[in-house]
Motif scaffolding. Structure first.
Motif, PDB file in Angstrom:
ATOM      1  N   TYR A   1       0.875  27.585  28.214  1.00 28.47           N
ATOM      2  CA  TYR A   1       0.908  26.348  28.988  1.00 28.47           C
ATOM      3  C   TYR A   1      -0.401  26.156  29.757  1.00 28.47           C
ATOM      4  O   TYR A   1      -1.004  27.118  30.253  1.00 28.47           O
ATOM      5  N   HIS A   2      -0.812  24.907  29.843  1.00 23.49           N
ATOM      6  CA  HIS A   2      -1.926  24.511  30.714  1.00 23.49           C
ATOM      7  C   HIS A   2      -1.340  24.299  32.105  1.00 23.49           C
ATOM      8  O   HIS A   2      -0.556  23.375  32.320  1.00 23.49           O
ATOM      9  N   THR A   3      -1.673  25.164  33.039  1.00 25.43           N
ATOM     10  CA  THR A   3      -1.017  25.190  34.346  1.00 25.43           C
ATOM     11  C   THR A   3      -1.884  24.507  35.398  1.00 25.43           C
ATOM     12  O   THR A   3      -3.046  24.865  35.588  1.00 25.43           O
ATOM     13  N   ILE A   4      -1.292  23.545  36.094  1.00 28.87           N
ATOM     14  CA  ILE A   4      -2.032  22.688  37.030  1.00 28.87           C
ATOM     15  C   ILE A   4      -1.328  22.705  38.377  1.00 28.87           C
ATOM     16  O   ILE A   4      -0.120  22.464  38.461  1.00 28.87           O
ATOM     17  N   HIS A   5      -2.097  22.955  39.424  1.00 30.99           N
ATOM     18  CA  HIS A   5      -1.561  22.848  40.786  1.00 30.99           C
ATOM     19  C   HIS A   5      -2.239  21.689  41.497  1.00 30.99           C
ATOM     20  O   HIS A   5      -3.472  21.583  41.525  1.00 30.99           O
ATOM     21  N   VAL A   6      -1.429  20.823  42.102  1.00 26.96           N
ATOM     22  CA  VAL A   6      -1.954  19.706  42.892  1.00 26.96           C
ATOM     23  C   VAL A   6      -1.191  19.635  44.199  1.00 26.96           C
ATOM     24  O   VAL A   6       0.047  19.611  44.216  1.00 26.96           O
ATOM     25  N   GLY A   7      -1.920  19.631  45.328  1.00 25.11           N
ATOM     26  CA  GLY A   7      -1.295  19.419  46.624  1.00 25.11           C
ATOM     27  C   GLY A   7      -1.104  20.696  47.408  1.00 25.11           C
ATOM     28  O   GLY A   7      -1.953  21.591  47.420  1.00 25.11           O
ATOM     29  N   LYS A   8       0.038  20.790  48.068  1.00 22.90           N
ATOM     30  CA  LYS A   8       0.305  21.864  49.013  1.00 22.90           C
ATOM     31  C   LYS A   8       0.740  23.140  48.292  1.00 22.90           C
ATOM     32  O   LYS A   8       1.641  23.124  47.467  1.00 22.90           O
ATOM     33  N   ALA A   9       0.118  24.261  48.657  1.00 23.12           N
ATOM     34  CA  ALA A   9       0.506  25.570  48.130  1.00 23.12           C
ATOM     35  C   ALA A   9       1.376  26.301  49.158  1.00 23.12           C
ATOM     36  O   ALA A   9       2.575  26.400  49.008  1.00 23.12           O
ATOM     37  N   HIS A  10       0.729  26.849  50.205  1.00 26.25           N
ATOM     38  CA  HIS A  10       1.428  27.470  51.345  1.00 26.25           C
ATOM     39  C   HIS A  10       2.289  28.659  50.924  1.00 26.25           C
ATOM     40  O   HIS A  10       3.406  28.831  51.392  1.00 26.25           O
ATOM     41  N   TRP A  11       1.703  29.530  50.078  1.00 25.95           N
ATOM     42  CA  TRP A  11       2.405  30.757  49.683  1.00 25.95           C
ATOM     43  C   TRP A  11       1.970  31.949  50.529  1.00 25.95           C
ATOM     44  O   TRP A  11       2.636  32.981  50.515  1.00 25.95           O
ATOM     45  N   ALA A  12       0.824  31.837  51.215  1.00 27.19           N
ATOM     46  CA  ALA A  12       0.281  32.988  51.934  1.00 27.19           C
ATOM     47  C   ALA A  12      -0.861  32.524  52.828  1.00 27.19           C
ATOM     48  O   ALA A  12      -1.419  31.438  52.639  1.00 27.19           O
ATOM     49  N   PRO A  13      -1.239  33.334  53.819  1.00 29.89           N
ATOM     50  CA  PRO A  13      -2.308  32.936  54.753  1.00 29.89           C
ATOM     51  C   PRO A  13      -3.699  33.040  54.134  1.00 29.89           C
ATOM     52  O   PRO A  13      -3.911  33.734  53.127  1.00 29.89           O
ATOM     53  N   ALA A  14      -4.648  32.378  54.769  1.00 27.78           N
ATOM     54  CA  ALA A  14      -6.052  32.487  54.381  1.00 27.78           C
ATOM     55  C   ALA A  14      -6.491  33.947  54.454  1.00 27.78           C
ATOM     56  O   ALA A  14      -6.049  34.711  55.313  1.00 27.78           O
ATOM     57  N   GLY A  15      -7.359  34.329  53.526  1.00 28.10           N
ATOM     58  CA  GLY A  15      -7.832  35.705  53.504  1.00 28.10           C
ATOM     59  C   GLY A  15      -6.992  36.633  52.664  1.00 28.10           C
ATOM     60  O   GLY A  15      -7.276  37.831  52.582  1.00 28.10           O
ATOM     61  N   THR A  16      -5.945  36.097  52.023  1.00 27.27           N
ATOM     62  CA  THR A  16      -5.116  36.893  51.123  1.00 27.27           C
ATOM     63  C   THR A  16      -5.143  36.272  49.731  1.00 27.27           C
ATOM     64  O   THR A  16      -5.318  35.055  49.585  1.00 27.27           O
ATOM     65  N   PRO A  17      -4.979  37.069  48.675  1.00 34.46           N
ATOM     66  CA  PRO A  17      -5.032  36.521  47.311  1.00 34.46           C
ATOM     67  C   PRO A  17      -3.985  35.438  47.052  1.00 34.46           C
ATOM     68  O   PRO A  17      -4.225  34.507  46.280  1.00 34.46           O
TER      69      PRO A  17
END
Length: 553
Positions: free
Chosen positions: A168-184
């Motif tokens: 699959y061609h995987t595309i993310h658009v908009g809000k992620a919010h899975w983890a804080p800045a500075g983490t993978p």
């Protein structure tokens, strides 16, 4: 450093089926209530439904099926990480929202002077939970642990990586919010997406307005600002419209290459700040809504316009027949504070409470699925589904059987429910067994038809303090739904409440005193499951002991 989580043979064998597999568009809205649409998910049209204009939601419902008992977690990060992992938030220990910055615990335990609930923070200390949230499994090694200094983190095989490895061609658009800045985990590319538009660690935009550069004004921009959208600064184009334009651009390449795509289209709207969409706001002012209510309603209609643009696009490109569209919200509506206008704690009525709460207003959300030829159009499904069900459902849609993941998953696929189940509903309606909206909302699909047991247990866990005040129906609570029955446990008082959702949608009539054996049985099963997951619980400051589980009080 790039590490592929899965071996090539799986991807190669599944790519052979690529032309037969559907495109998947997941249209995710933020802080959007079950009742905040002109499309009524209840058994009747409630007064609040009439405050909104969402013709494209109505249009999507005509194409597919509405799930009237769909559930999310009560807050953003728990829902979004459950989507990525297939784990209940109590199992992953990601039970509240993640902060902008690593190692920051964002909940409000401790209160502040003058707060009405400051005694709760004085009583309870923080639970042990994964406030650094989600990290892709490929970073679970000694080198990366040292590089990123990660702790209080859940390592898991993310859904988009599975989809990408399968072709699959995987595309993310908009809000992620899975983890804080500075983490993978804050970076969609690390999660398996090949395209990312405007997704990072921020849980909301600093601004939706192009004249404010979506929060990136000189000297004022920070990790909370929306990134990589500078082409729309001073354009007059609201953020909701801007990311829609970008989302549709990303589809041209996979369509041209005849490659199936997975578009994870996660709107920032309708999260605060509540800022008017000038295309729509005047309608609501003219209807007599106050400024805050009108601003919010204009944001909702802007989201609905985006949905309509997506529908128009797939129709015009001739791919609608091989595209699954799933509409969903990450939690209930924001129900406190003045930005949104109206009376506090009423924004989800007739449901009780809103965002952050394990009462229905915080966790019951609008959901629809359309898939021409597979999902019966203009139908309603009432079998409960929950956020951890999305992971196995997306895998099934993509032809990924028995995926290998480092995490133990909790969800069950709802594909059979929305296909065979919706056809079962359509047949019943044709035979005259369903004559109106109320009957449609009461119609049951047998487990052998829909693949999901309508009586299975669904668990919602929030061992935190969200704000400093007005949180009596939000803080330190857990709940379990079983069929029509719902058990609610208030950790700070030790109370158990029981509601019959079929008869009491608003959860106002506590039946626990009348059904003591049922309360005891459900509390035991809830406690056993929380123990199995080693669920996070707050501790009592005075004793240092963990708050009892619901069957231990």
């Amino acid at each position: 450093m790039t590490r592929l989580a899965f071996a090539a043979p799986l991807a190669i064998s599944l790519q052979a089926q690529a032309d037969e597999r559907p495109n998947i568009i997941f249209f995710l809205v933020d802080d959007f209530g079950w009742i905040e649409t002109s499309l009524p998910f209840g058994e009747e049209t409630y007064p609040r439904n009439r405050r909104f204009h969402t013709p494209n939601m109505e249009r999507l419902a005509k194409r597919g099926t509405m799930l009237t008992n769909a559930y999310a977690c009560s807050l953003s990060t728990p829902t979004r990480t459950s989507l990525m992992t297939g784990m209940n938030s109590a199992h992953s220990h990601i039970t509240s929202f993640s902060s902008l910055y690593k190692d920051i615990v964002p909940d409000a335990i401790g209160g502040h002077p003058g707060s009405t609930n400051e005694n709760l923070g004085d009583i309870f200390a923080h639970p042990k939970w994964n406030y650094n949230a989600l990290c892709p499994a490929q970073f679970d090694n000694e080198q990366d642990r040292k590089t990123y200094g990660l702790n209080n983190t859940t390592y898991a095989t993310p859904l988009p990586q599975l989809l990408r490895d399968s072709g699959y061609h995987t595309i993310h658009v908009g809000k992620a919010h899975w983890a804080p800045a500075g983490t993978p985990g804050s970076n969609p590319y690390n999660m398996g997406f090949v395209v990312n538009i405007a997704g990072a660690q921020n849980g909301h935009p600093k601004s939706y307005l192009p004249e404010e550069n979506f929060g990136n004004l000189p000297g004022k921009g920070d990790y909370g600002s929306v990134m990589n959208m500078s082409q729309y600064y001073d354009s007059g184009i609201h953020l909701t419209e801007a990311i829609t334009l970008e989302a549709l651009k990303t589809l041209d390449n996979p369509i041209r290459q005849k490659q199936p795509f997975f578009l994870y289209f996660a709107h920032y709207t309708n999260h605060t700040p509540i800022q008017r969409d000038d295309r729509f706001v005047q309608r609501y002012l003219d209807e007599g809504q106050d400024e805050g209510e009108a601003r919010y309603a204009s944001m909702v209609e802007g989201m609905d316009k985006s949905l309509g643009d997506v529908l128009d696009y797939i129709d015009n490109k001739g791919i609608a027949d091989n595209t699954v569209i799933i509409f969903y919200s990450d939690n209930g509506p924001h129900s406190v504070g003045g930005e949104k206008g109206g009376e506090m704690h009423t924004q989800a009525m007739p449901l009780r409470e809103g965002k952050g709460s394990v009462y229905e207003g915080g966790i019951r959300v609008p959901m629809m699925v359309a898939w021409p030829g597979k999902v019966a159009p203009d139908t309603r499904i009432n079998t409960p589904v929950v956020v951890e069900d999305f992971f196995p459902s997306f895998c099934e849609l993509a032809g990924i059987n028995n995926p290998e993941t480092v995490q133990t998953r909790d969800g069950q696929s709802f594909v059979k429910l929305v296909t065979d189940g919706s056809q079962y509903v359509a047949k019943a309606a044709k035979e005259g067994k369903i004559k109106n909206q109320k009957e449609a909302n009461a119609f049951e699909i047998p487990a052998e038809v829909g693949g999901l047991d309508p009586e299975r247990d669904l668990i919602f866990h929030y061992p935190h303090q969200l704000r400093f005040e007005d949180q009596d129906d939000i803080d330190f609570m857990t709940a379990m739904r079983r069929g029509d029955w719902k058990l609610v446990y208030r950790m700070h008082t030790g109370e158990l409440e029981l509601y019959n959702l079929r008869e009491d949608l608003g959860e106002r009539n506590n039946l626990a005193p009348k059904h003591k054996e049922m309360v005891k049985s459900m509390a035991k099963d809830l406690g056993d499951q929380l123990r199995k997951w080693d669920a996070s619980m707050p501790t009592v400051r005075a004793t240092g002991k963990t708050v009892p589980l619901p069957d231990e009080i």
